[in-house]
Motif scaffolding. Sequence first.
Motif: not given
Length: 292
Positions: A221-245
């Motif tokens: 997981d990374y955070n763009p500089v100066g922005r209230s955002e996050g960039l996550l690389i998840g291990k799994g498909d859409l359903d797995v990541l949606k439940k996780h988030i």
Amino acid sequence: MRLVTSQPRENVIERLPQALVEDAGMMHFFVKSVETPSMSHFDIAAMLQHRLLALDHLSSLYADKKLGFFFRSPDGATSYELHRADDLLELDARLKANPQWPYCSHEVVPVTKTGDMVRELTSYLKIDANLFFEEALGRYQARGILTADHTDEIKKRAGSGYVELMSADEEPMDENGVYTVVAKASKGTSASVPVEQLQEMWMRALRSQVAHLNSDIEFIDYNPVGRSEGLLIGKGDLDVLKKHIESTEIYPDTVVSYYPVHTRSVAARATASRLLSLQRDLPKFKILDQFL
């Protein structure tokens, strides 16, 4: 836990640990490159060959540890890359050395690691990170989001500290793995929101970082500089990541987008198959020798 202050927001930089200010270290950049749309079969075939050259180029950078990861969208037209560089000139030269560079649009975003964001927030809120995450792990276990085994494994990996664990580099990519890019952005707050409510939101954000310690689902997981955002690389498909988030406390305060991606081996095989379907011979590419 609720923190209240009668003071307006302070200068966070002034309260960061001096070691963090002095030790900038290697810079990290998230790069998203999108191919220029091709109209004719001649253009498509040429772009597919440039794509294979790009995958070769990126594979060499990855082997030299200049990349933390690189993935392709299912249609192959978009590349997601994490670059490590000492300065902007190094990054600029590297990006322009990519054989596909002239035929794509590029978005370059400097990013920091989760551990950096945690250091910043815990310093600003004047809380002990290790004690805080010990408590947060207990909350997530009580809610059934983490099992007791998960919690014990995380505590064991944390060793000297949770912040250090959140600052670790990516593990090697699994060529047979399923990955999803998750872009998270704060919904924003009004200027009239009291500082007490802002602090409560930041506390929810901090507790939500516990999710990044689940190595079964999270790659990095990374955070763009100066922005209230996050960039996550998840291990799994859409359903797995949606439940996780959606299990995190900060989820209701964020806008989330999901992008399934392919590893280089899957992308190389798909590109080669597309070239063959256009009745084109396959040139000699290292990545095809490696993964076909």
